[in-house]
Every structure is written in structure tokens, then in C-alpha cells.
Scaffold this active site. Structure first.
Site, PDB file in Angstrom:
ATOM      1  CD  GLU A 182      -1.433  -3.744   9.324  1.00  0.00           C
ATOM      2  OE1 GLU A 182      -1.100  -2.439   9.333  1.00  0.00           O
ATOM      3  OE2 GLU A 182      -1.938  -4.241   8.133  1.00  0.00           O
TER       4      GLU A 182
ATOM      5  CG  HIS B 252       0.941  -3.804   5.372  1.00  0.00           C
ATOM      6  ND1 HIS B 252       0.155  -3.568   4.054  1.00  0.00           N
ATOM      7  CD2 HIS B 252       1.474  -5.064   5.072  1.00  0.00           C
ATOM      8  CE1 HIS B 252       0.083  -4.496   3.206  1.00  0.00           C
ATOM      9  NE2 HIS B 252       1.003  -5.508   3.649  1.00  0.00           N
TER      10      HIS B 252
ATOM     11  CG  HIS C  38      -1.846  -1.175   1.020  1.00  0.00           C
ATOM     12  ND1 HIS C  38      -2.249  -1.756   2.252  1.00  0.00           N
ATOM     13  CD2 HIS C  38      -2.596  -1.704   0.207  1.00  0.00           C
ATOM     14  CE1 HIS C  38      -3.147  -2.581   2.075  1.00  0.00           C
ATOM     15  NE2 HIS C  38      -3.295  -2.688   0.838  1.00  0.00           N
TER      16      HIS C  38
ATOM     17  CD  GLU D 270      -0.423   0.316   4.702  1.00  0.00           C
ATOM     18  OE1 GLU D 270       0.172  -0.894   4.501  1.00  0.00           O
ATOM     19  OE2 GLU D 270      -1.630   0.036   4.444  1.00  0.00           O
TER      20      GLU D 270
END
Length: 343
Positions: free
Chosen positions: A229, A165, A70, A73
Site C-alpha cells: 500500500e 495498491h 483495483h 488505484e
């Protein structure tokens, strides 16, 4: 330093070169560092690094590390870029084969999550679906799959993949990892130790195979794969990189082939959750009852209705469940969120 102009031309580092050439069809370039490490720039944002044949690989492993699947990010992208610069500046030597990926360079330039379609829903062959025909992000997913296949074939050592991420919303647990579902598989203790070393203290066990990058590498390549994450989305240059020191230090240790740090007398343990329900957008009569600003890991008591349409209603049953990745603004058929509970 001699490798910089060969790999990155006039750009000062890997990230700058990737952003400048985000849409270019670059030729493969190979160069060798003074210590014998071979670096192959396979495309914009993709580096295949191989230590010299006479160097030991103490952990007997090969690693794939990706960021920027993404484009907005940015912190994990900056972490990988800094580690590449350290290596090229000869601050340490590489011990294991390494595939480093900046996933979606055009979205990185735009500062957007994606341009046409979510790249992290296009793996495991989903890029071939008719609705994605001729989309650039579908072509990128196919290219990245093939790059990973080639890497795994050349390096038959134990393979791990960490797809890094940051989240688009707040989280009651800042750092957490998702372990893709593969039938009959258990999380190895060494992988749990690595996550804790990287200051990731929460693990989610997924309940079915998906179309994410880490699901592809685990189910197709047999890798120990994790979606990791690491915090909150911020633009380039605005990240508080001290908050990412854990993952940077842990990756550098693995790249150098060093052993895992000794466990403390009272070792930390991961908090483990399991996915119990995947919320999908079922169409125009789909109604999602979670506020747009809710944080990841917000818990809901039994009896709470999470979503419904004209046929189905999902509510929390016997024990509390929490939600992660809530996002009502996804196309029909795609994931709106995951309901989880402690394991």
C-alpha cells in the site's frame, strides 16, 4: 522505439494501449528490443519480458509486479507504465525475467475499484465459486493465475511478487506492506531491505491464507509476495508522483539487476504488526462500531467493542489494537477490516 508500434500500435505507451483495449480479446504479440530483450504482450495489460540468454542475472531472480487490481488505484499503474517506457526507450537494460500486470483494465477505464466483484477476493481458486460464474472479473483472475503459473514454470529462479495498491481511506502510516501467511515462513532480511528502500516502513504479518493475489502467488507459486500500500487513491493524472519515487527507484534497481544499496551505520528497521483478528460481515444483524471515516492504523484501547451480531461480540482485550482496511460496505462473508497489534 521500434517496439512501440508492434506492442501498442498507435498508442503512445503501455497504459494508453491498455485503456483503449480494456475489453478486447487481444492476440499475443512478441517483439525483441535492439539489445535482445524479448517482450511478449500476453493480453491487454500483461507483459512478459525476458532478457537475452547471454545476459547475467546478478540477483538470480524473477519478478512479478502487478498494479491496478483495483481500477481506481492509479499511482502504481503510472509508476509501472513509466518504467516500461524507460526500458523501451533504451534508458537501461533488463537483467531479470519480469511479468508486469495491470490487473483490471475495465475498472481502470471506469475509474472504479471494480465493476462487478472485488478482483482481489477472487484468487487462490475463488474465481471458480458458483456465485462468480460468468463474471468478467472472475475470468480475469483465472487468466492472471495461469499467466503467473506459466511464468513461474519458465523461470525457476527465486520468485518475488509485489502487488501494488493505494488505499481508499487516510492512513496514519502512509506506506505499508502485507506479508501473506504461509505456515513456518519468516520474512527474509533482503525483502525487508527492499521495502525500506522503497520507503515502505511498516509490515503487517497476516495470520491465515486468503484469496488475494499475493496470497495466491505465495501459497501456490512459493513466491516471496507482498501486497504493498503506497498512499491514497486518486484519479489518473492527479497523483503527486514524487511521493512514489521510492518504489519506482527500488523496482528499477531490481529490474536492472543491481545490488541492494549498502546499509547505513544505523540502519532503519521495519515496524512490524501482526493480524490478530479478521472482521467478517456475518449477515443482516452484523453491527460494526467503527466510524466510516476512521484512518488506517487508528488504535483502540482494551474494552472497546469493535463489532457484534446476535451471537458474537468482539472487543479489544488485554492490550491496544489498531484497525486497517475498515469497510462496512462489503457483501456477507467478506472482510470488513483487520485488527492488528505490534509484534
Amino acid at each position: 522505439m521500434a517496439a512501440y508500434p508492434e506492442l501498442f500500435e498507435s498508442s503512445p505507451d503501455w497504459l494508453s494501449h491498455t485503456l483503449i483495449h480494456a475489453t478486447a480479446n487481444l492476440p499475443e504479440i512478441k517483439t525483441t528490443l535492439p539489445d535482445g530483450t524479448c517482450i511478449n504482450r500476453k493480453s491487454a495489460g500483461v507483459l512478459h519480458l525476458t532478457p537475452p540468454a547471454n545476459r547475467t542475472n546478478p540477483n538470480q531472480e524473477a519478478l512479478i509486479v502487478s498494479a491496478g487490481i483495483h481500477g481506481n488505484e492509479t499511482a502504481p499503474i503510472e509508476v509501472l507504465n513509466a518504467l516500461v517506457s524507460e526500458l523501451l526507450n533504451e534508458e537501461w537494460q533488463l537483467a531479470c525475467p519480469l511479468l508486469l500486470i495491470l490487473g483490471n483494465p475495465p475498472a481502470m477505464v471506469a475509474g472504479q475499484r471494480f465493476l462487478e466483484v472485488n478482483l482481489n477476493r477472487l484468487f487462490n481458486g475463488a474465481h471458480a465459486y458458483p456465485e462468480y460464474d460468468e463474471l468478467s472479473e472472475a475470468a480475469r483472475a483465472q487468466f492472471l493465475e495461469e499467466a503467473c503459473r506459466q511464468f513461474a514454470m519458465v523461470h525457476p529462479q527465486a520468485l518475488s511478487h509485489y502487488d501494488l495498491h493505494t488505499a481508499i481511506r487516510p492512513s496514519r502510516r502512509e506506506k505499508f506492506a502485507l506479508y501473506p501467511f504461509v505456515a513456518g515462513r519468516q520474512v527474509p532480511e533482503a525483502q525487508c531491505d527492499f521495502l525500506l528502500e522503497a520507503e515502505v516502513e511498516t509490515l503487517l504479518l497476516q495470520h491465515k491464507a486468503g484469496t488475494t493475489f499475493s496470497s495466491f502467488s505465495s501459497s501456490v507459486l512459493g513466491a516471496e509476495s507482498f501486497t504493498v500500500e503506497l498512499g491514497k487513491v486518486r484519479p489518473f493524472g492527479e497523483n503527486e508522483l514524487t511521493r512514489f519515487a521510492g518504489i519506482k527507484k527500488a523496482l528499477r534497481r531490481r529490474f536492472r539487476g543491481e545490488p541492494c544499496p549498502e546499509k547505513q551505520p544505523q540502519p532503519e528497521c521495519l515496524t512490524v504488526f501482526e493480524v490478530v483478528h479478521e472482521i467478517l460481515n456475518t449477515g443482516k444483524n452484523f453491527r460494526f462500531h467503527i466510524p466510516d471515516d476512521v484512518a488506517n492504523f487508528t488504535e483502540y484501547p482494551p474494552g472497546t467493542v469493535i463489532w457484534e451480531d446476535d451471537i458474537t461480540r468482539y472487543k479489544v482485550e488485554a492490550s491496544p489494537q489498531a484497525i486497517v482496511f475498515p469497510n462496512r460496505d462489503v457483501p456477507v462473508g467478506q472482510r470488513v477490516g483487520l485488527m492488528i497489534r505490534p509484534r
